[in-house]
Design a protein around this motif. Structure first.
Motif, PDB file in Angstrom:
ATOM      1  N   MET A  47     122.248  -3.007 -33.629  1.00  0.00           N
ATOM      2  CA  MET A  47     122.226  -4.698 -33.313  1.00  0.00           C
ATOM      3  C   MET A  47     122.782  -5.316 -33.695  1.00  0.00           C
ATOM      4  N   ILE A  48     122.577  -5.920 -34.651  1.00  0.00           N
ATOM      5  CA  ILE A  48     122.919  -6.928 -35.855  1.00  0.00           C
ATOM      6  C   ILE A  48     124.679  -6.897 -36.083  1.00  0.00           C
ATOM      7  N   ASN A  49     124.921  -5.468 -36.526  1.00  0.00           N
ATOM      8  CA  ASN A  49     125.876  -5.008 -35.740  1.00  0.00           C
ATOM      9  C   ASN A  49     127.002  -5.907 -35.212  1.00  0.00           C
ATOM     10  N   MET A  50     126.723  -5.667 -34.469  1.00  0.00           N
ATOM     11  CA  MET A  50     127.138  -5.904 -32.794  1.00  0.00           C
ATOM     12  C   MET A  50     127.798  -7.565 -32.999  1.00  0.00           C
ATOM     13  N   LEU A  51     126.298  -8.772 -32.759  1.00  0.00           N
ATOM     14  CA  LEU A  51     126.343  -9.852 -32.719  1.00  0.00           C
ATOM     15  C   LEU A  51     127.432 -10.276 -33.489  1.00  0.00           C
ATOM     16  N   VAL A  52     127.283  -9.750 -35.015  1.00  0.00           N
ATOM     17  CA  VAL A  52     127.696 -10.209 -36.588  1.00  0.00           C
ATOM     18  C   VAL A  52     129.264  -9.989 -35.604  1.00  0.00           C
ATOM     19  N   LYS A  53     130.308  -9.240 -35.410  1.00  0.00           N
ATOM     20  CA  LYS A  53     131.230  -8.344 -34.604  1.00  0.00           C
ATOM     21  C   LYS A  53     131.216  -9.835 -33.887  1.00  0.00           C
ATOM     22  N   LYS A  54     130.569  -9.752 -32.631  1.00  0.00           N
ATOM     23  CA  LYS A  54     131.559 -11.151 -31.533  1.00  0.00           C
ATOM     24  C   LYS A  54     131.278 -11.728 -32.385  1.00  0.00           C
ATOM     25  N   GLU A  55     130.091 -12.636 -33.086  1.00  0.00           N
ATOM     26  CA  GLU A  55     130.403 -13.555 -33.563  1.00  0.00           C
ATOM     27  C   GLU A  55     131.521 -14.101 -34.222  1.00  0.00           C
ATOM     28  N   LEU A  56     131.994 -12.967 -34.962  1.00  0.00           N
ATOM     29  CA  LEU A  56     133.018 -13.161 -35.712  1.00  0.00           C
ATOM     30  C   LEU A  56     134.487 -13.063 -35.330  1.00  0.00           C
ATOM     31  N   ALA A  57     134.911 -11.737 -33.504  1.00  0.00           N
ATOM     32  CA  ALA A  57     135.758 -12.444 -33.018  1.00  0.00           C
ATOM     33  C   ALA A  57     135.587 -13.759 -32.332  1.00  0.00           C
ATOM     34  N   LEU A  58     134.473 -14.790 -31.921  1.00  0.00           N
ATOM     35  CA  LEU A  58     134.672 -15.409 -31.142  1.00  0.00           C
ATOM     36  C   LEU A  58     135.467 -16.951 -32.455  1.00  0.00           C
ATOM     37  N   TYR A  59     135.760 -16.491 -33.088  1.00  0.00           N
ATOM     38  CA  TYR A  59     136.610 -17.522 -34.421  1.00  0.00           C
ATOM     39  C   TYR A  59     137.557 -16.997 -34.418  1.00  0.00           C
ATOM     40  N   PHE A  60     137.692 -15.783 -34.501  1.00  0.00           N
ATOM     41  CA  PHE A  60     139.482 -15.454 -35.158  1.00  0.00           C
ATOM     42  C   PHE A  60     139.981 -15.639 -33.799  1.00  0.00           C
ATOM     43  N   ARG A  61     139.507 -15.327 -32.307  1.00  0.00           N
ATOM     44  CA  ARG A  61     140.160 -15.576 -31.326  1.00  0.00           C
ATOM     45  C   ARG A  61     140.147 -17.004 -31.218  1.00  0.00           C
ATOM     46  N   ASN A  62     139.689 -17.516 -31.771  1.00  0.00           N
ATOM     47  CA  ASN A  62     140.083 -20.017 -31.839  1.00  0.00           C
ATOM     48  C   ASN A  62     140.150 -19.746 -32.635  1.00  0.00           C
ATOM     49  N   LEU A  63     141.516 -19.708 -33.879  1.00  0.00           N
ATOM     50  CA  LEU A  63     141.506 -19.644 -34.834  1.00  0.00           C
ATOM     51  C   LEU A  63     141.883 -21.226 -35.057  1.00  0.00           C
ATOM     52  N   ASN A  64     142.325 -22.231 -33.858  1.00  0.00           N
ATOM     53  CA  ASN A  64     141.549 -23.884 -34.239  1.00  0.00           C
ATOM     54  C   ASN A  64     140.903 -24.361 -34.981  1.00  0.00           C
ATOM     55  N   ASN A  65     139.054 -23.235 -34.689  1.00  0.00           N
ATOM     56  CA  ASN A  65     138.623 -23.604 -35.158  1.00  0.00           C
ATOM     57  C   ASN A  65     138.403 -23.848 -36.381  1.00  0.00           C
ATOM     58  N   ILE A  66     139.154 -22.753 -36.828  1.00  0.00           N
ATOM     59  CA  ILE A  66     138.692 -22.641 -38.138  1.00  0.00           C
ATOM     60  C   ILE A  66     139.144 -23.559 -39.213  1.00  0.00           C
ATOM     61  N   PHE A  67     140.761 -23.562 -38.721  1.00  0.00           N
ATOM     62  CA  PHE A  67     141.676 -24.424 -39.161  1.00  0.00           C
ATOM     63  C   PHE A  67     141.907 -26.387 -38.668  1.00  0.00           C
ATOM     64  N   LEU A  68     141.365 -26.362 -37.663  1.00  0.00           N
ATOM     65  CA  LEU A  68     141.962 -27.832 -37.455  1.00  0.00           C
ATOM     66  C   LEU A  68     140.734 -28.492 -38.701  1.00  0.00           C
ATOM     67  N   PRO A  69     139.532 -28.135 -38.786  1.00  0.00           N
ATOM     68  CA  PRO A  69     138.182 -29.243 -39.892  1.00  0.00           C
ATOM     69  C   PRO A  69     138.652 -29.086 -41.035  1.00  0.00           C
ATOM     70  N   LEU A  70     139.872 -28.373 -41.465  1.00  0.00           N
ATOM     71  CA  LEU A  70     140.063 -27.791 -43.166  1.00  0.00           C
ATOM     72  C   LEU A  70     141.687 -29.477 -42.408  1.00  0.00           C
ATOM     73  N   VAL A  71     142.157 -29.500 -41.714  1.00  0.00           N
ATOM     74  CA  VAL A  71     143.615 -30.592 -41.598  1.00  0.00           C
ATOM     75  C   VAL A  71     142.353 -31.720 -40.997  1.00  0.00           C
ATOM     76  N   PHE A  72     141.640 -32.053 -40.438  1.00  0.00           N
ATOM     77  CA  PHE A  72     140.781 -32.579 -40.647  1.00  0.00           C
ATOM     78  C   PHE A  72     140.525 -33.886 -42.112  1.00  0.00           C
ATOM     79  N   PHE A  73     139.610 -32.771 -42.398  1.00  0.00           N
ATOM     80  CA  PHE A  73     138.909 -33.121 -43.841  1.00  0.00           C
ATOM     81  C   PHE A  73     140.919 -33.804 -45.141  1.00  0.00           C
ATOM     82  N   PHE A  74     141.650 -32.671 -44.374  1.00  0.00           N
ATOM     83  CA  PHE A  74     142.354 -33.250 -45.899  1.00  0.00           C
ATOM     84  C   PHE A  74     143.397 -34.456 -45.931  1.00  0.00           C
ATOM     85  N   LEU A  75     143.348 -34.875 -43.626  1.00  0.00           N
ATOM     86  CA  LEU A  75     143.867 -36.144 -43.693  1.00  0.00           C
ATOM     87  C   LEU A  75     143.190 -37.303 -43.912  1.00  0.00           C
TER      88      LEU A  75
END
Lengths: 210, 220
Positions: free
Chosen positions: B1-29
């Motif tokens: 079960m944990i494997n599956m939940l981790v996989k789904k959680e990763l999928a959520l972030y990798f499908r919306n790469l904005n969620n990863i990059f935008l905070p970084l861009v915001f930080f630098f700005l």
């Protein structure tokens, strides 16, 4: 299988000091189909949510096997699956992934039944579609497919028929009948009475003017 | 079960790469705005740059955690959490960790670069990195708690930060104190230990607190 009883004991609920419903009592046993009817705003969803323990009643109790659900330990939801009127689907997942994800929240679910469940509701062809790409009716079918994956005895459904076409309503009715034959309990709020020719239906009319 | 939940959680972030990059861009700005406003004066920046990095990190965590449960609330997945017979605390814990990993960890990776830009001495920059590494999970947890608290309320965009920023203060005090200590050549271990203690205190109780709070705010 041990018999199960769910009873609502003189339930009363207020919202912002307005009375939603008062003194609602009904009890469901094995093989019952409970239909909660009434006009918009009469508290069908509120009652259903309080049976699931999401919402607290202002007066009265919900009893599962004669024990107040507040006094049940965490295992209260062991027997109950709840499907709300929101479909509980994540738009970033495909149909299959959503069912896989949702079954992680249900200890009784069998992952190998997901394909079977999708075929039953005729949504197998959408299995790799993102949920944001399919129609509202198909989304509803996806959320109802959880009933076949879960092995729980009590189904509590809020507006299960919304957006469904006639074929899908028939499929759903057959599913509920099969569940009844196995001794399961179904409690559903609806505007459309899908159970005209079914035995053991317990109606609860929540019309405030009754 | 944990494997599956981790996989789904990763999928959520990798499908919306904005969620990863935008905070970084915001930080630098935000970081790069300060020299524009204050002028490129080296003495001034040597003194205030650790504070600027921390304030920027706070703004980033506030923005990323502000509407954390909004989608789950609108889709009705919060109801799944609350009616589940499995350990939802585990799911919530995974969500906190993944939120931190995908929004704060990228920033931490770029701290050495920021240090280079503002010519922060190596040891000071390592302490800034360490305080951020221990401090940001606490900030994210508190931010997510705030977003759960104001979930059912309409127009909660400013309300959530107003509620949570006071709870950031202990983390800030000890981080600032550690950075101050290292730049004046004093021992800074004590402050780091206290930060770590805060982390160990907050992280395990947060999933339980979140589940309880979600149960309350879903009925708003």
């Amino acid at each position: 299988m041990k018999s199960t009883e769910i009873s609502v004991n003189s339930a009363t609920c207020y919202k912002n000091n307005n009375l939603i419903f008062s003194d609602v009592s009904i009890s469901y046993n094995d093989g019952d189909i409970g239909i909660i009817m009434g006009p918009n705003g009469c508290g069908k969803t509120t009652l259903i949510r309080s049976i699931c323990g999401i919402q607290a009643l202002d007066e009265g109790q919900i009893l599962l096997d004669k024990i107040d659900i507040k006094n049940h330990n965490n295992n209260y939801m062991d027997k109950i699956i709840y499907i709300g009127h929101k479909n509980s689907l994540n738009n970033d997942f495909s149909v299959y992934e959503n069912l896989e994800y949702l079954s992680a929240f249900d200890s009784s679910s069998k992952i190998n039944k997901i394909n079977e469940a999708m075929k039953y509701f005729d949504i197998y062809k959408y299995r790799n579609y993102m949920v944001s790409e399919i129609s509202e009716g198909n989304k509803k079918k996806v959320s109802l497919a959880r009933l076949l994956i879960s092995q729980k005895k009590v189904w509590i459904l809020d507006e299960p028929l919304s957006y469904l076409d006639d074929t899908a309503v028939n499929i759903f009715t057959n599913l509920v009948l099969n569940h009844q034959k196995k001794g399961g309990i179904t409690i559903a709020s609806t505007h459309y009475d899908f159970s005209k020719n079914i035995n053991n239906v317990k109606y609860l009319n929540m019309d405030p003017g009754r | 079960m944990i494997n599956m939940l981790v996989k789904k959680e990763l999928a959520l972030y990798f499908r919306n790469l904005n969620n990863i990059f935008l905070p970084l861009v915001f930080f630098f700005l935000i970081i790069s705005i300060f020299p524009l406003v204050l002028g490129p004066e080296k003495n001034l920046f040597d003194k205030i740059i650790p504070g600027i990095i921390w304030i920027t990190a706070i703004l980033t965590t506030i923005l990323t955690s502000n509407n954390f449960f909004k989608d789950d609330f609108n889709n009705g997945i919060i109801e799944i959490y609350l009616t589940s017979d499995m350990s939802v605390e585990l799911v919530l814990f995974l969500k906190i960790i993944s939120c931190w990993f995908f929004t704060c960890f990228p920033i931490l990776i770029f701290i050495p670069l920021v240090s280079l830009l503002f010519s922060i001495p190596f040891q000071n920059s390592m302490v800034i990195l360490l305080t951020l590494f221990i401090g940001t999970p606490v900030l994210i947890s508190i931010g997510i708690f705030g977003s759960a608290l104001t979930l059912g309320l309409a127009k909660n965009n400013i309300l959530t930060p107003v509620i949570i920023i006071p709870f950031y203060i202990p983390v800030l005090i000890f981080s600032a104190s550690a950075i101050e200590a290292v730049s004046t050549g004093l021992p800074f271990e004590m402050q780091i230990y206290i930060l770590a203690a805060l982390l160990i205190l907050v992280l395990p109780i947060m999933p339980y607190l979140l589940k309880y709070t979600l149960g309350l705010s879903i009925n708003n």
